[in-house]
Design an enzyme around this catalytic site. Sequence first.
Site, PDB file in Angstrom:
ATOM      1  N   ASN A  49      -6.444  29.676 -23.271  1.00  0.00           N
ATOM      2  CA  ASN A  49      -5.756  28.718 -24.133  1.00  0.00           C
ATOM      3  C   ASN A  49      -6.550  27.427 -24.067  1.00  0.00           C
ATOM      4  OD1 ASN A  49      -3.982  27.072 -25.509  1.00  0.00           O
ATOM      5  ND2 ASN A  49      -2.594  26.809 -23.769  1.00  0.00           N
ATOM      6  N   HIS A  78       2.431   0.020 -55.015  1.00  0.00           N
ATOM      7  CA  HIS A  78       1.016  -0.282 -54.740  1.00  0.00           C
ATOM      8  C   HIS A  78       0.152   0.976 -54.823  1.00  0.00           C
ATOM      9  CE1 HIS A  78       1.959  -4.386 -53.697  1.00  0.00           C
ATOM     10  NE2 HIS A  78       3.012  -3.920 -53.029  1.00  0.00           N
TER      11      HIS A  78
END
Length: 603
Positions: A98, A499
């Site tokens: 892992n 915006h």
Amino acid sequence: MCGIVGYSGPNNSVGPIIEGLSRLEYRGYDSAGICLKINNELQILKKEGKLDNLKSLIQEKKPFSHIGIGHTRWATHGAVTADNAHPHGNELFAVVHNGIIENAGALKKELQKEGFEFKSQTDSEVFLVLLTKFFKESKNVLSSISKAFSTITGNSAFVIIEKQSDKLYCLKRSAPLVVGDNKETREAFVSSDPFALVGFAPRIYFPEDSVICESSVNSSEVTIKFYELNLTPSNRYKIQGNAMSVDITSKGPYEHFMLKEIHEQPYLVEKLAAYYIKDEGRKILDQLVNFKTDCWHITACGTAWHAGLVIKNYLEQINRQRASVEIASEFRYKNPIINQKEIGLFISQSGETADTLACQELCKESGISSFAIVNVEGSTLYRNSDKNFLIHAGIEIGVASTKAFTLQVLTGYLMSRSMKSSLDDPKLFIELKLLSTRISELCSESDKIKKIAEKIYHQKGFIFTGRGKYFPIALEGALKLKEIAYVHAEGYAAGELKHGPIALIDEEIVNIAIIGPELFEKTISNIEEVKARRGKIVVIGPDHNAEIEHLSDAYLGLNFEGLNDLSPLYVNVALQLLSYHIAYLKGTDIDKPRNLAKSVTVE
Ligand code: M6R
């Protein structure tokens, strides 16, 4: 991320390995495999896709073995194929991994030049080949593991079995890994998560980084030994009982863990309030009375980062203390300015998120104290912190975080309140109880939210907006929806819409507008702008408001009265339920959404 389970003992290892891997399924994966030592050979079975595919293969072959390792893979290097699934093995060893081997590319080229062959595209196989190469030179397993591990870079955990003995070996660097044993049944276990070992191993060992653990079982005992990389005995590990119960894995009356976890929130809010105000947790918060710092460096990822944004508001507004909140993967590489009178505050459900852990390391190297708001006791973050503020959420199985967010924010709120004034203030407890009641009301009105979901679930995109303390909730609402419903969703500060994002608005887009009692008129103007561009409007706002009723296509009225600073948490639960119902209608895999992992242990 990847799940790991290993077993050695008198019984068939297949049972505990598959049971352990099933418990780790919630973390996310895309293939699964197992390696068993049978008649002195290492036999590997691997399948792409769900664990059920591997289970069918096992059903067919009916293997029996006293030692084995299993793995669920979340692909990083190499496509999702059975060849790339773990374990990786050869005539000598089998390995599960892992993490990420960062120098795998260069090492693989060198090994190929030396004549070694590879069967997969994974970085993990590089470790197997290195191990094999060193073993062929030295004939010593431990020194070969040590040498292979010292050759690779990056954060990883490995479990190794070998053909010539019944030993399980494992070691890790900044990745979760635990060892367990049961002296009575003479069994040894390894896993990436103690949860996989509940009911199997009453005792759990937490080795520190770069400690090799060797477990062996014979007819009279189970032996766990720890070594440093120079092969001298090591005492760098901790032991703990495994007190979790297997029942916590049940969904109860709910169809999904996510729904169960949403419904647990009223109870957990009250439980946390009692813990920190009236019970043992009070001692921990009392240490913060009059606490001051020049700046709180808050770092976290995903939902925990959103919790950090809410907590920043508390620290600034209630305590007037500066706080910076940064995404952990950004903070760690930005050469941050850290001064001695500052504090690192790390927020994480799992306590294993690689980027958050790296930020903690960085703050520690800079010489500042490290505080954690964390769920998993005993996790790496927990163990490396100077002070821990546990959120006591219990295990969170749904990949989409719900109850952990609420309790992270609440823990931050209580920390902030304890620095300001006495927690004995009866109003505080009443306020927390009220939050619990309001969340409970929301849960019982889930059908109302479902009706809203039915109106909008087929829409193309979702823009969540909120102002001030609701802005982080807009971000969190959008994250939840995209995670589980696989639709495009973004969170914006309501005033920011004009915006740029307003260019997206048309009849296929829904604006989920959070309107609190604060800045009410200004937020109303923002939704007028969306409506003028034919966007659909769903408002989560103060109840019984004719203006909202008139403006919106759907409206969920909430009672904000008395909640004050806690109202973002209330609104957030409404959004959790909305995402749940939208995802349900779309038929997605709500508890285990595609491509996601519950704890992100790679960067
Ligand atoms: O375990 P952590 O709280 O550190 O995890 C951080 C994120 O990976 C996590 O919150 C993620 O964003 C969740 N899937 C959100 O639902």
